[in-house]
Design an enzyme around this catalytic site. Structure first.
Site, PDB file in Angstrom:
ATOM      1  N   ARG A 123      56.323  21.392  39.453  1.00  0.00           N
ATOM      2  CA  ARG A 123      54.888  21.688  39.573  1.00  0.00           C
ATOM      3  C   ARG A 123      54.644  23.089  40.140  1.00  0.00           C
ATOM      4  O   ARG A 123      53.736  23.791  39.688  1.00  0.00           O
ATOM      5  CB  ARG A 123      54.221  20.619  40.456  1.00  0.00           C
ATOM      6  CG  ARG A 123      52.709  20.781  40.651  1.00  0.00           C
ATOM      7  CD  ARG A 123      51.960  21.111  39.374  1.00  0.00           C
ATOM      8  NE  ARG A 123      52.276  20.241  38.261  1.00  0.00           N
ATOM      9  CZ  ARG A 123      52.035  20.539  36.997  1.00  0.00           C
ATOM     10  NH1 ARG A 123      51.502  21.718  36.680  1.00  0.00           N
ATOM     11  NH2 ARG A 123      52.334  19.696  36.045  1.00  0.00           N
ATOM     12  N   LYS A 183      38.897  40.810  42.889  1.00  0.00           N
ATOM     13  CA  LYS A 183      38.354  39.464  42.687  1.00  0.00           C
ATOM     14  C   LYS A 183      39.473  38.515  42.270  1.00  0.00           C
ATOM     15  O   LYS A 183      39.549  38.047  41.135  1.00  0.00           O
ATOM     16  CB  LYS A 183      37.232  39.502  41.652  1.00  0.00           C
ATOM     17  CG  LYS A 183      36.030  40.331  42.109  1.00  0.00           C
ATOM     18  CD  LYS A 183      34.972  40.444  41.036  1.00  0.00           C
ATOM     19  CE  LYS A 183      33.810  41.314  41.500  1.00  0.00           C
ATOM     20  NZ  LYS A 183      32.772  41.498  40.460  1.00  0.00           N
ATOM     21  N   LYS A 215      31.141  52.382  48.656  1.00  0.00           N
ATOM     22  CA  LYS A 215      30.149  51.630  47.884  1.00  0.00           C
ATOM     23  C   LYS A 215      28.772  51.748  48.533  1.00  0.00           C
ATOM     24  O   LYS A 215      28.590  52.434  49.531  1.00  0.00           O
ATOM     25  CB  LYS A 215      30.606  50.177  47.744  1.00  0.00           C
ATOM     26  CG  LYS A 215      32.015  50.048  47.150  1.00  0.00           C
ATOM     27  CD  LYS A 215      32.353  48.656  46.731  1.00  0.00           C
ATOM     28  CE  LYS A 215      31.736  48.330  45.379  1.00  0.00           C
ATOM     29  NZ  LYS A 215      32.169  47.016  44.861  1.00  0.00           N
ATOM     30  N   GLU A 229      31.094  55.005  44.417  1.00  0.00           N
ATOM     31  CA  GLU A 229      30.236  54.254  43.508  1.00  0.00           C
ATOM     32  C   GLU A 229      28.917  54.993  43.313  1.00  0.00           C
ATOM     33  O   GLU A 229      28.281  55.423  44.282  1.00  0.00           O
ATOM     34  CB  GLU A 229      29.964  52.868  44.095  1.00  0.00           C
ATOM     35  CG  GLU A 229      29.031  52.011  43.261  1.00  0.00           C
ATOM     36  CD  GLU A 229      28.718  50.698  43.956  1.00  0.00           C
ATOM     37  OE1 GLU A 229      29.511  49.752  43.793  1.00  0.00           O
ATOM     38  OE2 GLU A 229      27.695  50.638  44.662  1.00  0.00           O
ATOM     39  N   ASP A 255      28.411  52.519  38.021  1.00  0.00           N
ATOM     40  CA  ASP A 255      28.169  51.099  38.247  1.00  0.00           C
ATOM     41  C   ASP A 255      26.891  50.625  37.556  1.00  0.00           C
ATOM     42  O   ASP A 255      25.794  51.120  37.835  1.00  0.00           O
ATOM     43  CB  ASP A 255      28.081  50.828  39.746  1.00  0.00           C
ATOM     44  CG  ASP A 255      28.025  49.346  40.062  1.00  0.00           C
ATOM     45  OD1 ASP A 255      28.864  48.594  39.528  1.00  0.00           O
ATOM     46  OD2 ASP A 255      27.140  48.933  40.837  1.00  0.00           O
TER      47      ASP A 255
END
Length: 279
Positions: free
Chosen positions: A98, A133, A165, A195, A216
């Protein structure tokens, strides 16, 4: 591998959560000396990733096993194809079944999805980037799978590259101030990405000498204009709502990179089976 220690810790945790003090069912039924042969077979077409990690799982349980991989990580495979044959003790095969399949199926799913995006970019100079992510604790494997699928790894984490950002810009009081602030703290040579959301911000980021300028959530016309403004003085990255269907038209704007979070945040495992028979 560059992240050997992290991979070892990941495998340790996987064994702890799945096996802990032992496989009570197998230990009760399967004789310790019993040998067996396992075959892993594809139940769908795709790109393989994770074979080397799966081998490291089995090495935790036994050293005296035969590992006969029919393919290598990054290979395209077809449904019904046998990709691996393992001969080991029956207990070893069941202990690793597994864990190895979980790793192989997830990583191969990422590699398969990445390969679809890479094929859409064929003939352009635009490279496909992954993002942060990823599943917590699995980032190194997720990013290895992206590479096996033909993609390019972006930064591994918050520590190896500057990414300024919108929230950083707000606190700093502007793009220029934010870039100056990080330059006072980072080591020489560390790349800075900024960004931007409009052409005015693009011009400001360019003036700071940023290495990469993220475009962006811009429409295609704005991205094409931004590429002209930047004119090779910095790398460009298109980001935000990047779907497979949109990829070619975004690449046509001339951007250097397209980042896609869906490569790793919405993983569909590639179907692989494992069949065990007595040796």
């Amino acid at each position: 591998m560059e992240y050997d220690k992290l991979i070892d810790r990941l495998i340790d945790l996987a064994i702890e959560e799945d096996i802990a003090t032992g496989d009570v069912t197998t230990d009760s039924i399967i004789p310790a000396h019993s040998r067996a042969v396992a075959e892993m077979k594809m139940k769908a077409d795709g790109v393989i990733s994770g074979l080397e990690i799966a081998r490291r799982v089995y090495e935790r349980f036994e050293q005296d096993f035969v590992w006969d991989a029919k393919v290598k990580d990054g290979d395209e495979v077809k449904k019904g194809e046998v990709i691996l044959r393992i001969e080991a003790s029956y207990r070893c095969l069941l202990l690793g079944e597994r864990l190895s399949l979980n790793i192989l199926q997830r990583m191969s799913g990422i590699a398969t999805e990445t390969a679809k995006y890479v094929k859409e970019l064929a003939g352009t100079h635009t490279q496909l980037l992954d993002t942060r992510k990823t599943a917590p604790g699995l980032r190194v494997l997720d990013k290895m799978a992206v590479k096996d699928g033909g993609g390019t790894n972006h930064r591994m984490g918050l520590y190896d590259m500057v990414m300024i950002k919108d929230n950083h810009i707000k606190v700093a009081g502007g793009i220029t101030q934010a870039v100056h602030a990080v330059r006072a703290h980072i080591p020489a040579g560390m790349k800075i990405e900024v960004e931007t959301t409009n052409l005015e911000e693009v011009r400001e980021a360019l003036a700071t000498g940023a290495d990469i300028i993220m475009l962006d959530n811009m429409d295609n016309a704005a991205m094409a204009e931004a590429v002209k403004i930047i004119s090779g003085k910095a790398k460009t990255e298109a980001s935000g709502n990047m779907s497979l269907a949109r990829l070619k038209e975004v690449a046509a704007t001339g951007v250097d990179y397209i980042s896609v979070g869906a490569l790793t945040h919405s993983v569909k495992a590639l179907d692989i089976s494992m069949n065990i028979q007595n040796a």
